[in-house]
Design an enzyme around this catalytic site. Sequence first.
Site, PDB file in Angstrom:
ATOM      1  N   ASN A  86       3.313   0.250  -3.863  1.00 14.33           N
ATOM      2  CA  ASN A  86       3.861  -0.276  -2.712  1.00 14.33           C
ATOM      3  C   ASN A  86       4.898  -1.433  -3.361  1.00 14.33           C
ATOM      4  O   ASN A  86       4.817  -2.166  -4.215  1.00 14.33           O
ATOM      5  CB  ASN A  86       2.866  -1.098  -1.846  1.00 14.33           C
ATOM      6  CG  ASN A  86       1.881  -0.105  -1.221  1.00 14.33           C
ATOM      7  OD1 ASN A  86       2.403   1.118  -0.903  1.00 14.33           O
ATOM      8  ND2 ASN A  86       0.577  -0.213  -1.311  1.00 14.33           N
ATOM      9  N   HIS A  99       1.926  -2.441  -9.749  1.00 13.05           N
ATOM     10  CA  HIS A  99       0.771  -1.634  -9.989  1.00 13.05           C
ATOM     11  C   HIS A  99       0.861  -0.373  -9.383  1.00 13.05           C
ATOM     12  O   HIS A  99       1.468  -0.269  -8.203  1.00 13.05           O
ATOM     13  CB  HIS A  99      -0.455  -2.455  -9.354  1.00 13.05           C
ATOM     14  CG  HIS A  99      -0.126  -2.876  -8.180  1.00 13.05           C
ATOM     15  ND1 HIS A  99       0.442  -3.931  -7.766  1.00 13.05           N
ATOM     16  CD2 HIS A  99      -0.908  -2.316  -6.821  1.00 13.05           C
ATOM     17  CE1 HIS A  99       0.335  -4.212  -6.323  1.00 13.05           C
ATOM     18  NE2 HIS A  99      -0.302  -3.083  -5.723  1.00 13.05           N
TER      19      HIS A  99
HETATM   20  P1  AMP Z   1      -1.068  -3.531  -2.854  1.00 12.75           P
HETATM   21  O1  AMP Z   1      -1.314  -3.884  -1.260  1.00 12.75           O
HETATM   22  O2  AMP Z   1      -0.131  -2.298  -3.069  1.00 12.75           O
HETATM   23  O3  AMP Z   1      -0.424  -4.752  -3.358  1.00 12.75           O
HETATM   24  O4  AMP Z   1      -2.351  -3.398  -3.565  1.00 12.75           O
HETATM   25  C1  AMP Z   1      -3.144  -4.633  -4.083  1.00 12.75           C
HETATM   26  C2  AMP Z   1      -4.465  -3.902  -4.253  1.00 12.75           C
HETATM   27  O5  AMP Z   1      -5.031  -4.708  -5.126  1.00 12.75           O
HETATM   28  C3  AMP Z   1      -5.484  -3.512  -3.226  1.00 12.75           C
HETATM   29  O6  AMP Z   1      -5.751  -2.393  -3.146  1.00 12.75           O
HETATM   30  C4  AMP Z   1      -6.635  -4.575  -3.193  1.00 12.75           C
HETATM   31  O7  AMP Z   1      -7.803  -4.070  -3.008  1.00 12.75           O
HETATM   32  C5  AMP Z   1      -6.483  -4.491  -5.083  1.00 12.75           C
HETATM   33  N1  AMP Z   1      -7.043  -5.898  -5.454  1.00 12.75           N
HETATM   34  C6  AMP Z   1      -6.677  -7.010  -5.018  1.00 12.75           C
HETATM   35  N2  AMP Z   1      -7.508  -7.983  -5.972  1.00 12.75           N
HETATM   36  C7  AMP Z   1      -8.210  -7.335  -6.806  1.00 12.75           C
HETATM   37  C8  AMP Z   1      -9.105  -7.409  -7.813  1.00 12.75           C
HETATM   38  N3  AMP Z   1      -9.555  -8.838  -8.234  1.00 12.75           N
HETATM   39  N4  AMP Z   1      -9.623  -6.491  -8.478  1.00 12.75           N
HETATM   40  C9  AMP Z   1      -9.386  -5.290  -8.363  1.00 12.75           C
HETATM   41  N5  AMP Z   1      -8.458  -5.074  -7.303  1.00 12.75           N
HETATM   42  C10 AMP Z   1      -8.069  -5.848  -6.522  1.00 12.75           C
END
Ligand code: AMP
Length: 113
Positions: A86, A99
Site C-alpha cells: 500500500n 512493506h
Molecule cells: P499497511 O496498512 O499497508 O500500512 O499495513 C500495515 C500492517 O502492519 C497492518 O497489516 C498491521 O496489522 C501491521 N502491523 C502493525 N503493527 C505491527 C506489529 N507491531 N507487528 C506486526 N505487524 C504489525
Amino acid sequence: MDCIFCKIIKKEIPASILYEDEKILIFNDLNPEAPKHFLVIPKEHIASVNELNACNSDVISHIFTKINEVSQNIKELENGYRIVTNCGENASQTVKHLHFHVLGGRKLSWPPG
Ligand code: AMP
Ligand code: ZN
C-alpha cells in the site's frame, strides 16, 4: 525516528520473525487478514514505493527472491498467494516504512476493495 517497523528491526518491540538477514526482515502480521499473512521489509527505512530510486531499490529484487524462497516452505501457500504494498493515503498505508504484505491460505477475491 518514531517508526514501529524500525523498532521491530532493532528488537525494541517483539515480532514473530520468519526470516532475517542483513538487508531485510520477514515477520508475521499482527492482525492477519488471511490464514497466512506476513510482512517483508527492508532494514533501511524507506517510507514507501514513492521513495524508491536507483540508489536504494536493489533491495526490492532481494525481497522478491526471499518471498519466493520463504513461500516455497509454507504448505498453505502452495496454491498461490498475493503480494501487496500500500502506497499513500488512498491505499490506506498506515505504517510509513515500506512493506510487502504476503497473503495466502485461502481464495483471495479480486479486485481488492
Ligand atoms: P499497511 O496498512 O499497508 O500500512 O499495513 C500495515 C500492517 O502492519 C497492518 O497489516 C498491521 O496489522 C501491521 N502491523 C502493525 N503493527 C505491527 C506489529 N507491531 N507487528 C506486526 N505487524 C504489525
Ligand atoms: Zn522505519
